[in-house]
Write an enzyme that holds these catalytic residues in place. Structure first.
Site, PDB file in Angstrom:
ATOM      1  CG  LEU A   6      -1.719  -1.260   1.487  1.00 24.23           C
ATOM      2  CD1 LEU A   6      -2.620  -1.066   2.706  1.00 24.23           C
ATOM      3  CD2 LEU A   6      -2.540  -1.618   0.249  1.00 24.23           C
TER       4      LEU A   6
ATOM      5  NE  ARG B  69       0.310  10.639   9.929  1.00 24.19           N
ATOM      6  CZ  ARG B  69       0.067   9.409  10.355  1.00 24.19           C
ATOM      7  NH1 ARG B  69       0.173   9.117  11.638  1.00 24.19           N
ATOM      8  NH2 ARG B  69      -0.268   8.452   9.509  1.00 24.19           N
TER       9      ARG B  69
ATOM     10  CG  ASP C 248       4.123   3.804   6.232  1.00 26.81           C
ATOM     11  OD1 ASP C 248       3.947   2.578   6.366  1.00 26.81           O
ATOM     12  OD2 ASP C 248       3.380   4.662   6.748  1.00 26.81           O
TER      13      ASP C 248
ATOM     14  CG  ASN D  12      -1.333  -3.602  12.918  1.00 24.86           C
ATOM     15  OD1 ASN D  12      -0.696  -4.526  12.399  1.00 24.86           O
ATOM     16  ND2 ASN D  12      -2.272  -2.907  12.274  1.00 24.86           N
TER      17      ASN D  12
ATOM     18  CB  SER E   7      52.114  27.606 -14.258  1.00 29.72           C
ATOM     19  OG  SER E   7      52.631  26.610 -13.411  1.00 29.72           O
TER      20      SER E   7
HETATM   21  C1  UD1 Z   1      -1.438   1.927   9.933  1.00 26.67           C
HETATM   22  C2  UD1 Z   1      -2.392   0.964  10.656  1.00 26.67           C
HETATM   23  C3  UD1 Z   1      -1.953   0.867  12.119  1.00 26.67           C
HETATM   24  C4  UD1 Z   1      -0.511   0.409  12.189  1.00 26.67           C
HETATM   25  C5  UD1 Z   1       0.397   1.319  11.362  1.00 26.67           C
HETATM   26  C6  UD1 Z   1       1.769   0.700  11.275  1.00 26.67           C
HETATM   27  C7  UD1 Z   1      -4.569   1.227   9.576  1.00 26.67           C
HETATM   28  C8  UD1 Z   1      -5.906   1.814   9.655  1.00 26.67           C
HETATM   29  N1  UD1 Z   1      -3.750   1.496  10.586  1.00 26.67           N
HETATM   30  O1  UD1 Z   1      -1.605   3.200  10.493  1.00 26.67           O
HETATM   31  O2  UD1 Z   1      -2.769  -0.065  12.800  1.00 26.67           O
HETATM   32  O3  UD1 Z   1      -0.072   0.403  13.537  1.00 26.67           O
HETATM   33  O4  UD1 Z   1      -0.101   1.455  10.027  1.00 26.67           O
HETATM   34  O5  UD1 Z   1       2.668   1.560  10.636  1.00 26.67           O
HETATM   35  O6  UD1 Z   1      -4.271   0.514   8.649  1.00 26.67           O
HETATM   36  N2  UD1 Z   1      -2.638   3.901   2.321  1.00 26.67           N
HETATM   37  C9  UD1 Z   1      -3.213   3.744   1.078  1.00 26.67           C
HETATM   38  N3  UD1 Z   1      -4.493   4.157   0.886  1.00 26.67           N
HETATM   39  C10 UD1 Z   1      -5.245   4.713   1.892  1.00 26.67           C
HETATM   40  C11 UD1 Z   1      -4.649   4.870   3.156  1.00 26.67           C
HETATM   41  C12 UD1 Z   1      -3.352   4.452   3.345  1.00 26.67           C
HETATM   42  O7  UD1 Z   1      -2.576   3.241   0.166  1.00 26.67           O
HETATM   43  O8  UD1 Z   1      -6.385   5.040   1.632  1.00 26.67           O
HETATM   44  C13 UD1 Z   1      -1.268   3.466   2.517  1.00 26.67           C
HETATM   45  C14 UD1 Z   1      -0.325   4.599   2.879  1.00 26.67           C
HETATM   46  O9  UD1 Z   1       0.243   5.162   1.709  1.00 26.67           O
HETATM   47  C15 UD1 Z   1       0.717   3.922   3.753  1.00 26.67           C
HETATM   48  C16 UD1 Z   1      -0.050   2.771   4.383  1.00 26.67           C
HETATM   49  O10 UD1 Z   1      -1.219   2.580   3.607  1.00 26.67           O
HETATM   50  O11 UD1 Z   1       1.781   3.388   3.001  1.00 26.67           O
HETATM   51  C17 UD1 Z   1      -0.435   3.040   5.835  1.00 26.67           C
HETATM   52  O12 UD1 Z   1      -1.181   4.248   5.922  1.00 26.67           O
HETATM   53  P1  UD1 Z   1      -0.923   5.274   7.084  1.00 26.67           P
HETATM   54  O13 UD1 Z   1      -1.865   6.395   6.890  1.00 26.67           O
HETATM   55  O14 UD1 Z   1       0.496   5.569   7.223  1.00 26.67           O
HETATM   56  O15 UD1 Z   1      -1.431   4.406   8.343  1.00 26.67           O
HETATM   57  P2  UD1 Z   1      -1.032   4.570   9.854  1.00 26.67           P
HETATM   58  O16 UD1 Z   1      -1.782   5.678  10.448  1.00 26.67           O
HETATM   59  O17 UD1 Z   1       0.435   4.590  10.000  1.00 26.67           O
HETATM   60 CA    CA Z   2       2.120   4.701   8.606  1.00 24.72          CA
END
Ligand code: UD1
Ligand code: CA
Length: 460
Positions: free
Chosen positions: A8, A15, A103, A169, A405
């Protein structure tokens, strides 16, 4: 069993406060998403699907790997919704489906394999990766009951008591394919963020009396999620520590490893010594017993054994022969090929030029678009005038030439082997082998002039 993998990376990464999509922020010189994809590739997945949204074209260009399939998530409605975009690949999977976030760049191939193994052994509907961390703020908390993991609660939905849970998680899961397909259709978005949460599938599995397995990762660094610039700097420090430790184990000396930056694709030879504040980037290869002094930055270059790079030198896309010495304060621009035992000294710039074995340009020179033979001496202040305002031209200097030079060699021009260019000469025509070329105005001596002038001025 070969998994089907979904990564994903559609989020902007709000942020990060950046114009650049989070997946593209570099870590140890490589985009974040690349780190995850390379860990994934060790599992030899059946298919790898990358979910993109923000700056999808740029991410696609950055990864440049034909085997990774890309699907788009037009609107970022949450991690559960993101996985749904890969429905076609999931439906077609012959084995388990692994989901990762782009990430978490510090994840190792070993942990991914352990997660997959546990999933296969436990026959769980879902197996998640967790870790215990000191400051769990921001992560989904793992709620355990008597029979194991019950569900995951996001920071924004957690009660005060749940916020105290330190097991988090990692955002990395293995799913039973059929369970995942059904679960994606069932998760809702009645939560604090109004998003479809992928971790809700865990609570759902428990509701359906399906088993949930969890792998607790021993090294909490591995699951570090990069959400902010501060997280990125932490990840950079961990990654740097890992890379540098490995190079030291392999026989490289570092006087101050905390300040040495080595890219993930760099290769270093044994007994090479790195002084503080050195950056080695791209696909650079450095041979054995080289010394790289402070402030050097080396990019995508090949350096043979026993080369000395002195302080504050910048080297890009260049090739340096055995025993050569570069710097201090030298600049090797792309396309510089420096022969064995050649010396490029302080304030010398070389661009798209070949310098033969044993040749020297020790001080203040510009050598651009030139072919310099062996054992040539380039004096202080020598300049190849390679640009006429419209086009670049080449300078060719034969073996054993001595360029005095402050000479200017106006290209295109060829200096025959063994020729002598007098200091201060402006060379506009070819010089034959073994000739002397001199373009000096004859020296004029006026006896007593300076004394007379001084006395005249003093009278006034
Ligand atoms: C997420 C998890 C959390 C976990 C954490 C670990 C969820 C709801 N929460 O939170 O439980 O502890 O990761 O790092 O999953 N992304 C998409 N499409 C979307 C939303 C997100 O592709 O609609 C992708 C983002 O680009 C990212 C990843 O999913 O790579 C995680 O999204 P992020 O918003 O960072 O989730 P966290 O708040 O970190
Ligand atoms: Ca994240």
């Amino acid at each position: 069993m070969k998994p089907t993998v979904v990564v994903l990376a559609a989020g902007l990464g709000t942020r990060m406060k950046s114009g650049l999509a989070k997946a593209l922020h570099p870590l140890a010189g490589r985009p974040l998403v690349q780190h995850v994809l390379s860990a994934v590739s060790t599992l030899e997945p059946e298919r790898t699907v990358l979910v993109l949204g923000h700056q999808a074209d740029r991410v696609r260009a950055a990864i440049g790997d034909q085997r990774t399939e890309i699907v788009l998530q037009a609107e970022q409605l949450g991690t559960g919704h993101a996985v749904r975009q890969a429905a076609e690949a999931i439906a077609a999977a012959s084995g388990p489906v692994m989901v990762l976030c782009a990430d978490t760049p510090l994840l190792t191939a070993g942990t991914l394999k352990d997660l997959l193994d546990l999933h296969v052994r436990s026959k769980a509907a879902v197996t998640l990766l967790t870790a215990r961390i000191e400051n769990p703020f921001g992560y989904g908390r793992v709620v355990r009951g008597k029979t194991g993991v019950m569900r995951v609660v996001e920071e924004k939905d957690a009660s005060a008591a749940q916020k105290k849970i330190t097991e988090v998680n990692a955002g990395i899961y293995c799913f039973d394919r059929k369970f995942l397909v059904a679960a994606l259709g069932l998760i809702g978005k009645s939560n604090a963020q109004g998003e479809y949460y992928l971790p809700d599938t865990i609570g759902l599995a428990r509701k359906q009396k399906r088993s949930v397995a969890a792998l607790l990762c021993n090294d909490p660094n591995e699951i570090l999620g990069v959400n902010s610039r501060e997280d990125l700097s932490r990840a950079e420090a961990v990654m740097r520590g890992r890379i540098n430790r490995q190079w030291m184990l392999d026989g490289v000396t570092m006087l101050d490893p905390g300040t040495v930056f080595i890219g993930t694709e760099v290769v270093l030879g044994r007994d090479t010594v790195l002084y503080p504040n050195v950056s080695i980037e791209g696909k650079t290869r450095i041979g054995e017993a080289c010394t790289i002094h402070s402030g050097a930055r080396i990019r995508s270059s090949v350096i043979a054994a026993q080369v000395v790079i002195k302080d504050c030198s910048m080297i890009e896309d260049s090739d340096i022969g055995r025993g050569a010495s570069i710097g201090p304060f030298a600049h090797l621009r792309p396309g510089s090929v420096i022969g064995e035992h050649a010396r490029i000294g302080n304030f010398v710039e070389v661009k798209k030029s070949t310098i033969g074995e044993g040749s020297k340009a020790n001080h203040l020179a510009y050598i651009g678009d030139a072919t310099v033979g062996r054992d040539v001496n380039i004096g202080a202040g020598v300049i190849t005038c390679n640009y006429d305002g419209f086009e670049k031209h080449r300078t060719v200097i034969g073996d054993n030439v001595f360029v005095g030079s402050d000479a200017q060699l106006v290209a295109p021009v060829t200096i025959g082997r063994g020729a002598l260019i007098a200091a201060g000469a402006t060379i506009t025509r070819d010089v034959p082998a073994d000739a002397l070329a001199i373009t000096r105005v004859p020296q004029d001596i006026r006896e007593g002039f300076a004394g007379r002038r001084r006395r005249m001025k003093q009278k006034k």
